[in-house]
Design an enzyme around this catalytic site. Structure first.
Site, short mmCIF file in Angstrom:
data_model
loop_
_atom_site.label_atom_id
_atom_site.label_comp_id
_atom_site.label_asym_id
_atom_site.label_seq_id
_atom_site.Cartn_x
_atom_site.Cartn_y
_atom_site.Cartn_z
N ALA A 86 28.83 -7.89 42.30
CA ALA A 86 30.20 -7.38 42.21
C ALA A 86 30.22 -5.91 42.55
CB ALA A 86 30.74 -7.57 40.78
N THR A 103 34.42 -8.31 47.75
CA THR A 103 33.26 -8.86 47.05
C THR A 103 33.66 -9.71 45.84
OG1 THR A 103 31.69 -7.20 47.77
CG2 THR A 103 31.25 -8.22 45.64
N THR A 137 33.60 -9.74 32.79
CA THR A 137 33.72 -8.59 31.90
C THR A 137 34.88 -8.75 30.92
OG1 THR A 137 34.40 -6.26 31.92
CG2 THR A 137 35.03 -7.56 33.82
N ASP A 138 34.80 -8.05 29.80
CA ASP A 138 35.91 -8.07 28.83
C ASP A 138 37.10 -7.26 29.34
OD1 ASP A 138 34.84 -5.52 28.59
OD2 ASP A 138 34.75 -5.53 26.40
N GLU A 139 36.89 -6.48 30.43
CA GLU A 139 37.98 -5.63 30.92
C GLU A 139 39.16 -6.44 31.45
OE1 GLU A 139 36.79 -2.07 32.95
OE2 GLU A 139 34.79 -2.15 32.10
N TYR A 162 39.58 -2.70 39.45
CA TYR A 162 38.32 -3.42 39.18
C TYR A 162 38.59 -4.65 38.32
CZ TYR A 162 34.11 -4.62 36.49
OH TYR A 162 33.10 -5.31 35.86
N ALA A 164 41.32 -6.17 37.70
CA ALA A 164 42.21 -7.14 38.37
C ALA A 164 41.40 -8.04 39.31
CB ALA A 164 43.29 -6.40 39.14
N SER A 165 40.42 -7.44 40.01
CA SER A 165 39.62 -8.25 40.94
C SER A 165 38.69 -9.20 40.17
CB SER A 165 38.82 -7.35 41.90
OG SER A 165 37.83 -6.62 41.20
N LYS A 166 38.19 -8.75 39.02
CA LYS A 166 37.34 -9.65 38.22
C LYS A 166 38.20 -10.77 37.61
CE LYS A 166 33.53 -9.48 37.26
NZ LYS A 166 32.27 -9.98 37.92
N LYS A 201 27.69 5.46 35.77
CA LYS A 201 28.26 4.92 34.55
C LYS A 201 27.94 5.86 33.40
CE LYS A 201 29.61 1.12 36.63
NZ LYS A 201 28.77 -0.02 36.91
N TYR A 219 36.08 12.14 29.47
CA TYR A 219 37.46 11.95 29.93
C TYR A 219 38.44 12.07 28.75
CZ TYR A 219 35.40 9.74 34.14
OH TYR A 219 34.69 9.47 35.28
P1 NAD Z 1 25.98 -3.19 39.61
O1 NAD Z 1 27.09 -2.49 40.32
O2 NAD Z 1 24.92 -2.39 38.95
O3 NAD Z 1 25.24 -4.19 40.62
C1 NAD Z 1 25.93 -5.01 41.50
C2 NAD Z 1 24.93 -5.65 42.45
O4 NAD Z 1 25.66 -6.53 43.32
C3 NAD Z 1 24.22 -4.64 43.37
O5 NAD Z 1 22.84 -4.94 43.45
C4 NAD Z 1 24.91 -4.82 44.71
O6 NAD Z 1 24.06 -4.54 45.82
C5 NAD Z 1 25.27 -6.29 44.67
N1 NAD Z 1 26.43 -6.58 45.52
C6 NAD Z 1 27.62 -5.92 45.57
N2 NAD Z 1 28.42 -6.45 46.51
C7 NAD Z 1 27.73 -7.50 47.06
C8 NAD Z 1 28.04 -8.46 48.05
N3 NAD Z 1 29.23 -8.44 48.68
N4 NAD Z 1 27.11 -9.39 48.35
C9 NAD Z 1 25.91 -9.41 47.72
N5 NAD Z 1 25.56 -8.52 46.78
C10 NAD Z 1 26.47 -7.57 46.44
O7 NAD Z 1 26.71 -4.16 38.56
P2 NAD Z 1 26.25 -4.56 37.08
O8 NAD Z 1 26.67 -3.50 36.15
O9 NAD Z 1 24.83 -5.01 37.11
O10 NAD Z 1 27.20 -5.82 36.83
C11 NAD Z 1 26.78 -7.13 37.19
C12 NAD Z 1 27.90 -8.09 36.84
O11 NAD Z 1 28.17 -8.04 35.44
C13 NAD Z 1 29.23 -7.78 37.53
O12 NAD Z 1 29.83 -9.00 37.91
C14 NAD Z 1 30.05 -7.08 36.47
O13 NAD Z 1 31.43 -7.30 36.66
C15 NAD Z 1 29.54 -7.78 35.21
N6 NAD Z 1 29.60 -6.99 33.97
C16 NAD Z 1 29.08 -5.73 33.90
C17 NAD Z 1 29.09 -5.02 32.71
C18 NAD Z 1 28.49 -3.63 32.60
O14 NAD Z 1 28.64 -2.98 31.55
N7 NAD Z 1 27.78 -3.15 33.58
C19 NAD Z 1 29.67 -5.60 31.57
C20 NAD Z 1 30.19 -6.90 31.68
C21 NAD Z 1 30.14 -7.60 32.87
P1 TYD Z 2 32.05 3.47 32.26
O1 TYD Z 2 30.60 3.57 32.00
O2 TYD Z 2 32.58 3.87 33.60
O3 TYD Z 2 32.46 1.97 31.89
P2 TYD Z 2 33.94 1.27 31.81
O4 TYD Z 2 34.95 2.16 32.41
O5 TYD Z 2 33.72 0.03 32.61
O6 TYD Z 2 34.17 1.02 30.35
O7 TYD Z 2 32.83 4.33 31.17
C1 TYD Z 2 32.66 4.09 29.79
C2 TYD Z 2 33.65 4.99 29.04
O8 TYD Z 2 33.26 6.36 29.24
C3 TYD Z 2 35.07 4.89 29.56
O9 TYD Z 2 35.96 5.00 28.46
C4 TYD Z 2 35.23 6.10 30.48
C5 TYD Z 2 34.30 7.12 29.84
N1 TYD Z 2 33.65 8.07 30.77
C6 TYD Z 2 33.70 9.44 30.51
O10 TYD Z 2 34.30 9.89 29.51
N2 TYD Z 2 33.06 10.28 31.38
C7 TYD Z 2 32.40 9.83 32.49
O11 TYD Z 2 31.87 10.66 33.27
C8 TYD Z 2 32.37 8.42 32.74
C9 TYD Z 2 31.64 7.87 33.94
C10 TYD Z 2 32.99 7.57 31.84
#
Ligand code: NAD
Ligand code: TYD
Length: 371
Positions: A86, A103, A137-139, A162, A164-166, A201, A219
């Site tokens: 994603a 994606t 995601t919970d978002e 983001y 909305a697409s999920k 992140k 933020y």
């Molecule tokens: P990430 O952005 O770290 O990794 C995404 C991976 O997907 C990358 O390796 C990228 O190269 C690959 N990718 C992107 N577009 C692609 C495409 N078109 N074809 C093939 N590969 C592609 O993401 P993440 O944080 O590891 O999240 C993984 C999944 O978990 C996502 O679906 C995200 O929505 C979900 N998720 C993430 C979190 C979080 O806190 N990170 C929480 C809940 C759910």
């Molecule tokens: P993030 O890691 O981008 O995850 P998500 O937006 O998917 O929850 O952000 C986590 C929280 O931290 C979110 O409330 C936004 C805040 N944040 C900051 O305050 N400063 C930053 O530089 C970033 C990247 C996020």
């Protein structure tokens, strides 16, 4: 390839994907075919040690490439697919959502169509055990007020491009189960943290900025709440949902660990003050820094910033016996330690300046630990 169950994982070179592929391989039960386009968010170093492993195959490619995806189902005859690929960063989606639509929506639809065609071709007993595990995601549920939690029954109300697409991808998965009977399962997890997370992140960004003596941008007023889960606990939940979950069901995943952003940044600073005191870091000492907290800056809020996320994981606990194993303090310490010890990984996804800085300024830490 060995004679274990073969599964496709999409996005295995990303943050959660890299942790997840490791979990599957270490379990000893799976051959993994990792399909990843290697976008900016992927770090080839995350799984470099698995190169040549008999249970691991890497395929560089895009999930929107229907012919490629179909050929992988055909070639590997997988027992299922874990869909993690994603575009995942809210701030990027606010700047431009084009890649998110491609994606997250078109890519998920492409995988579903290919999975359906393959699944239809399977003999009955393999059809029954096939699973399409969609990691979400919970978002998608939007923002909570001061009380209450997201559950499997919470209506969708995505607020960012983001989410909305999920949400759209979740709806397609649900529809493919409802309309065609595709045995799909959706998991919606709260914010993850841990090793291999791209440093845009919150948690890795704060850690790496702090140890480099850069400002820590919080933020708004820092009162937004996120429910943090250690990435390995999420991975275990996804594996369990695939192995024991019921097709057509949704499982929300979270560790009952709500943190205000500002409190979390304070925690990161306090752990760093303890394990890497600024007084012992040459350049930070020269800057006169006494505590990493001095680097905190409140900055303009994210547009449409969701106030609070929190998960009630009662269903996955009750029905699948899942529970988180890593406490927040321990997980955060582990994560900080990992980023301090992997400058080469950070360099791979940044300008290359971090590694030099860490080696120059934090070398004393290695010497201390070696004693
Ligand atoms: P990430 O952005 O770290 O990794 C995404 C991976 O997907 C990358 O390796 C990228 O190269 C690959 N990718 C992107 N577009 C692609 C495409 N078109 N074809 C093939 N590969 C592609 O993401 P993440 O944080 O590891 O999240 C993984 C999944 O978990 C996502 O679906 C995200 O929505 C979900 N998720 C993430 C979190 C979080 O806190 N990170 C929480 C809940 C759910
Ligand atoms: P993030 O890691 O981008 O995850 P998500 O937006 O998917 O929850 O952000 C986590 C929280 O931290 C979110 O409330 C936004 C805040 N944040 C900051 O305050 N400063 C930053 O530089 C970033 C990247 C996020």
């Amino acid at each position: 390839m060995t004679n274990k169950q073969t599964v496709i994982v999409t996005g295995g070179c990303g943050f959660i994907g890299a942790n997840f592929v490791r979990l599957l391989i270490q379990s000893g039960a799976y051959n993994v075919v990792n399909l990843d386009a290697l976008t900016y968010a992927a770090n080839p170093l995350s799984l470099a040690d698995l190169e040549g492993h008999p249970q691991y195959t890497f395929v560089k490619g895009n999930i929107t490439d229907r012919a490629l995806v179909a050929s992988l189902f055909e070639k590997y005859q997988p027992a299922g697919i874990f869909h993690l690929a994603a575009e995942s960063h809210v701030d990027r989606s606010i700047v431009n959502a084009e890649d998110f639509v491609q994606t997250n929506v078109v890519g998920t639809y492409t995988l579903l169509e290919a999975a359906r065609a393959y699944w239809n071709s399977l003999p009955q007993e393999r059809k029954e055990t096939f699973r399409f595990l969609h990691v979400s995601t919970d978002e998608v549920f939007g923002s909570l007020g001061p009380d209450g939690w997201f559950t499997e029954e919470t209506p969708y109300a995505p607020n960012s491009p983001y989410s909305a697409s999920k949400a759209a991808s979740d709806h397609f998965v649900r529809a493919f189960h409802h309309t065609y009977g595709l045995p799909a399962i959706i998991t919606n997890c709260s914010n993850n943290y841990g090793p291999y997370q791209f440093p845009e992140k919150m948690i890795p960004l704060m850690i790496l900025n702090a140890i480099s003596g850069k400002p820590l941008p919080v933020y708004g007023d820092g009162s937004n709440v996120r429910d943090w889960l250690y990435v390995e606990d999420h991975c275990k939940a996804v594996k369990l949902a695939f192995e024991k979950g019921t097709p057509g069901e949704v499982y929300v995943i979270g560790g009952n660990n709500e943190q205000k952003n500002i409190n979390l940044v304070h925690k990161i600073c306090d752990i760093l003050d303890e394990v890497a005191p600024p007084a012992e870091v040459p350049q930070l000492h020269q800057q006169g820094l006494k505590s990493y907290r001095e680097l905190i800056r409140f900055v303009t809020d994210r547009p449409g910033h969701d106030k609070r996320y929190a998960i009630n994981p009662a269903k996955i606990r009750r029905e699948l016996g899942w529970q988180p194993e890593v406490g927040f303090e321990a997980g955060l310490r582990r994560t900080i330690d990992w980023y301090l010890h992997h400058p080469e990984w950070v360099d791979q996804v940044s300008s290359g300046a971090y590694g030099e800085w860490i080696k120059k300024n934090y070398a004393w830490r290695e010497a201390k630990e070696a004693k």
